[in-house]
Write an enzyme that holds these catalytic residues in place. Structure first.
Site, PDB file in Angstrom:
ATOM      1  CG  LEU A 146       5.947  64.994  46.598  1.00  0.00           C
ATOM      2  CD1 LEU A 146       6.174  65.518  45.186  1.00  0.00           C
ATOM      3  CD2 LEU A 146       4.573  64.348  46.712  1.00  0.00           C
ATOM      4  CG  ASP A 147       7.084  58.235  48.918  1.00  0.00           C
ATOM      5  OD1 ASP A 147       7.223  58.682  50.068  1.00  0.00           O
ATOM      6  OD2 ASP A 147       6.188  57.436  48.589  1.00  0.00           O
ATOM      7  CB  VAL A 148      13.208  58.892  46.629  1.00  0.00           C
ATOM      8  CG1 VAL A 148      14.273  58.955  45.528  1.00  0.00           C
ATOM      9  CG2 VAL A 148      13.836  59.224  47.976  1.00  0.00           C
TER      10      VAL A 148
END
Length: 311
Positions: A146-148
């Site tokens: 997942l993205d930050v």
């Protein structure tokens, strides 16, 4: 009757057991293992880097002929944790755990893997420490990153072979991800609604993506919507399903529709002081060993983000 499998960490090595069925009667051990979705790379590692192949308790090579009813045991080489991945004790929210994988909740603003911008404090750092403490001889194998800024469920394999099996599910569209996102205004589209728009890298950025005819095919389905109360203007909680897995796909597609995600300033979302309102709420897949359907759900509301505190 089908081949059966079981997993354990006996002898400090990850171990799988199979019973040969009639469909694999009198075939080479190598071909039997290929039928169980072993990759040639995995078999090479087992043969030459500290693994072990047993048939009915006796060590055999891959050219051995197996027969119906034989028991096949595969002991995988120990994996040496990467020295570059620092083991850090930190909060780790485990939603589900088996002998072969973990499903964990990643909070917003935490990176999944270390990078120049986030060298420590990542989910992988905490997982490395957890696996070491549990005496699991494995690297950290992130299956669904997942993205930050995105919160939600992340699938983690406890072994290189299990990672391979999950990767095959991703490739064959058998690992399904549901997301939830909050956008400004009331989304008018009749649901379910398919966003079918190719995505390419923006020429002036190494990070940003755009919808462009030259891009790779990308499809997102909006499956459900719910209006949220707001003091300023209406907000819509969307449930979205990915049919492809392009970088920033949901973020790019919602901006393309004219409904960027709240807090997603890279793609035109309104700044509220809150984290980006994008969350992976469900993972659905087949257990890589038992082949049984597994569904793990962690709704946005459970994330504790203040936007939902009065919902």
């Amino acid at each position: 009757m089908h081949s059966s499998t079981a997993a354990s960490n006996r002898d400090d090595r990850f171990h799988l057991m199979f019973i040969v069925d009639e469909a694999n009667d009198r075939v080479l051990l190598r071909d039997f293992l290929y039928a169980q979705q072993f990759s040639s790379r995995t078999l090479t590692a087992v043969k030459h880097h500290g693994g072990l192949l047993l048939v009915n308790g006796s060590e055999r090579n891959v050219r051995y002929l197996v027969r119906r009813g034989d028991r096949v045991d595969v002991y995988f080489p120990k994996e040496t944790p990467k020295a570059s991945l620092i083991q850090e004790e930190g909060p780790l929210h485990i939603v589900k755990e088996t002998s072969s994988y973990l499903i964990v909740y990643k909070p917003p603003q935490q990176a999944t893997m270390p990078s120049k911008l986030h060298p420590t404090g990542t989910l992988a750092n905490y997982l490395a420490a957890y696996l070491a403490k549990q005496q699991v001889p494995s690297n950290v194998h992130i299956v669904t990153r997942l993205d930050v800024g995105t919160s939600g469920l992340v699938c983690v394999a406890k072994n290189r072979h299990i990672h391979h099996l999950f990767s095959e599910q991703l490739k064959n569209e058998q690992l399904h991800r549901l997301y939830e996102a909050v956008v400004d205004g009331e989304v008018p589209y009749a649901l379910p609604y398919l966003i079918d728009a190719p995505i390419a890298r923006k020429s002036t950025s190494i990070i940003e993506r755009i919808v462009d005819p030259s891009g790779k095919p990308a499809q997102t389905i909006i499956e459900r919507k719910k209006l949220l109360e707001s003091k300023e203007k209406p907000l819509t909680l969307l449930q979205l399903r990915l049919l492809t897995g392009r970088t920033h796909q949901i973020r790019v597609h919602l901006r393309y529709l004219g409904y960027p995600i709240i807090g997603d300033t890279l793609y035109g979302g309104r700044e509220t002081g809150e984290p980006m309102m994008l969350h992976c709420s469900q993972l659905r897949f087949k257990d890589p060993l038992t082949k049984k359907e597994v569904t793990v759900t962690y709704p946005f509301e459970q994330s504790g983000q203040s936007l939902f505190s009065n919902d």
